[in-house]
Design a protein around this motif. Structure first.
Motif, short mmCIF file in Angstrom:
data_model
loop_
_atom_site.label_atom_id
_atom_site.label_comp_id
_atom_site.label_asym_id
_atom_site.label_seq_id
_atom_site.Cartn_x
_atom_site.Cartn_y
_atom_site.Cartn_z
N THR A 223 9.24 -19.38 12.50
CA THR A 223 8.77 -20.72 12.83
C THR A 223 8.42 -21.50 11.59
O THR A 223 8.68 -22.71 11.51
N ALA A 224 7.82 -20.85 10.58
CA ALA A 224 7.46 -21.55 9.36
C ALA A 224 8.69 -22.06 8.61
O ALA A 224 8.70 -23.19 8.11
N GLN A 301 1.75 -33.28 6.98
CA GLN A 301 1.70 -32.85 5.58
C GLN A 301 2.92 -33.37 4.82
O GLN A 301 2.78 -33.90 3.70
N SER A 302 4.10 -33.24 5.39
CA SER A 302 5.31 -33.72 4.71
C SER A 302 5.31 -35.24 4.57
O SER A 302 5.74 -35.78 3.54
N ASP A 303 4.78 -35.94 5.57
CA ASP A 303 4.71 -37.40 5.51
C ASP A 303 3.81 -37.86 4.37
O ASP A 303 4.15 -38.77 3.61
N ALA A 304 2.63 -37.21 4.24
CA ALA A 304 1.74 -37.55 3.13
C ALA A 304 2.39 -37.25 1.79
O ALA A 304 2.17 -37.97 0.81
N THR A 305 3.19 -36.18 1.73
CA THR A 305 3.86 -35.82 0.48
C THR A 305 4.90 -36.87 0.09
O THR A 305 4.94 -37.34 -1.05
N ALA A 342 3.14 -26.20 1.09
CA ALA A 342 1.92 -26.28 1.89
C ALA A 342 2.24 -26.39 3.37
O ALA A 342 1.55 -25.81 4.22
N THR A 343 3.32 -27.13 3.71
CA THR A 343 3.75 -27.23 5.10
C THR A 343 4.11 -25.86 5.65
O THR A 343 3.74 -25.49 6.77
N CYS A 345 3.02 -22.96 4.68
CA CYS A 345 1.79 -22.18 4.86
C CYS A 345 1.02 -22.66 6.08
O CYS A 345 0.47 -21.85 6.85
N PHE A 346 0.94 -23.99 6.27
CA PHE A 346 0.26 -24.54 7.44
C PHE A 346 0.85 -23.98 8.72
O PHE A 346 0.14 -23.52 9.63
N VAL A 347 2.19 -24.05 8.84
CA VAL A 347 2.86 -23.62 10.06
C VAL A 347 2.68 -22.12 10.27
O VAL A 347 2.38 -21.66 11.38
N PHE A 348 2.85 -21.34 9.21
CA PHE A 348 2.72 -19.88 9.32
C PHE A 348 1.32 -19.49 9.78
O PHE A 348 1.15 -18.68 10.70
#
Length: 416
Positions: A223-224, A301-305, A342-343, A345-348
């Motif tokens: 999933t990550a 997270q990706s949007d902020a990046t 970071a995305t 890691c967030f998802v995992f």
């Protein structure tokens, strides 16, 4: 008293603040130090530099983190189920879950879900109105070396504040878990006669626990990887406005965050327990649930990046003759890499601790760690719960360390 509304608010705050912190950390990493130095050279004080230079640059990340934290709190199920129900009150997610108990009241549960959708639309509208048409991004990518800012008399209060947050969210909870994991009676003092390793042998010696660990790792990694790639693609398309209706695409990417996990699980159960596509009884139905549930976190997270990578950098590359794919690989991807990591890691981390959807969609062959912990909580096996809690912490730390080692980036903070 943790079994109260203030106690629940305290726990939910601890649960959501890391999302905002990592968003800000990765955004601050993209801000060139020479921008702040230039303001200082022109006579601005540190406070004015922070308010007029640094704060506008991180404002999109602050607002994104605020929206995500509020929506996570609204849609959270695990903490209210453990803390609110014994205290005799419901949150909207536990009320929806209760409506699915026998006899199920699906129509009422659907009606209870409507306020969550309205809250999403309202918060996204507030975010858009606050930002307006303003955009904040660095033109030159990363700047010079980071320099420490002397805090003077505020040094000790700042340290005390940081240690207080760390104590409430990490040191004290996991200290109690560590004690319970090696104690015969976790509520008694940790004396020599109270020490034991039987909890570890009992937990990892059980075949169902080992199977749940394997299932959790498989689902987490799969999933990550898929979620981080898809979230990065959606955020890039939306920020660069590559297709008509990109704003609707952004809304749809964030919309699942307001769907309680129990509601999502029931919908998937109804959809995938009959032909033509039968997924129930396999890990695939859990994969679909996890990917749907974690997409808003990964997208935010990706949007902020990508908001921190100015399109003019890509336009300069195309002017020099590079194609879109080459620009994406040599300019955009290196600047956005830490955010994408970071995305991942967030998802995992979100997958390995997910409970609300798992508790409905699991079968005896597809149990995951969170379901095993929930079952152990019903049985009062706090020693085994502590062992599995520490194991989940170890998996989380291992994921961050592996990503930093392989890719040479600091996922949870800035790098000197």
């Amino acid at each position: 008293n943790i079994f109260s509304m203030p106690g629940l608010i305290f726990v939910v705050s601890i649960y959501t603040f890391p999302y905002v912190f990592i968003m800000l950390a990765n955004t601050l990493e993209l801000i060139a130090s020479d921008l702040e130095d230039a303001a200082s050279i022109l006579g601005a004080s540190r406070v004015r530099v922070a308010l007029t230079v640094t704060l506008p640059m991180v404002l999109p990340a602050i607002l994104s983190g605020f929206v995500l934290a509020v929506l996570q709190a609204l849609a959270l199920f695990g903490s209210p189920a453990i803390l609110a129900l014994p205290a005799g009150f419901h949150t909207i997610t536990t009320q929806i879950w209760a409506l699915f108990q026998y006899p199920p009241k699906v129509e009422m549960a659907a009606a209870f879900s409507v306020p969550l959708f309205l809250a999403t639309a309202l918060l996204l509208l507030i975010q858009k109105q606050l930002l307006g048409r303003r955009g904040y991004a660095t033109i030159g990518g990363k700047g010079g070396a980071r320099r420490r800012i002397p805090l003077g008399p505020w040094r000790l209060p700042a340290l005390a504040g940081c240690l207080g947050v760390m104590a409430c969210s990490i040191f004290l909870p996991y200290g109690i878990l560590a004690k319970a994991a090696v104690a015969r009676a976790w509520a008694q003092p940790l004396a020599a006669e109270n020490l034991t390793l039987a909890n570890f042998a009992l937990t990892f010696g059980h075949g169902a626990t080992r199977s749940a660990i394997v299932n959790t790792l498989e689902l987490g990694i799969m999933t990550a990887c898929v979620g981080a790639g898809l979230a990065a693609l959606l955020a890039y398309v939306v920020n660069r406005k590559l297709i008509p209706g990109h704003q609707l695409l952004a809304f749809l990417a964030l919309a699942p965050v307001v769907i309680p996990g129990v509601v999502l699980a029931v919908a998937l159960f109804v959809a995938y327990t009959r032909p033509p596509l039968v997924l129930y009884g396999s890990l695939w139905i859990l994969f679909v649930a996890y990917l749907t549930k974690e997409m808003p976190v990964g997208y935010s997270q990706s949007d902020a990046t990508f908001k921190g990578v100015h399109p003019e950098l890509e336009e300069a590359g195309r002017i020099l003759g590079a194609g879109r794919l080459r620009v994406l690989g040599e300019i955009t991807a290196p600047l956005a890499r830490s955010g994408i990591i970071a995305t991942w890691c967030f998802v995992f981390i979100g997958v390995i601790r997910e409970l609300s959807a798992s508790i409905i969609l699991f079968t005896p062959n597809t149990k995951v760690i969170s379901v095993v912990i929930f079952d152990l909580k019903e049985e009062g096996q706090f020693g085994a719960i502590a062992v599995l809690g520490l194991f989940m912490l170890g998996m989380t730390l291992a994921a961050v360390v592996v990503m930093q080692t392989l890719l040479g980036r600091d996922v949870i903070g800035t790098k000197d």
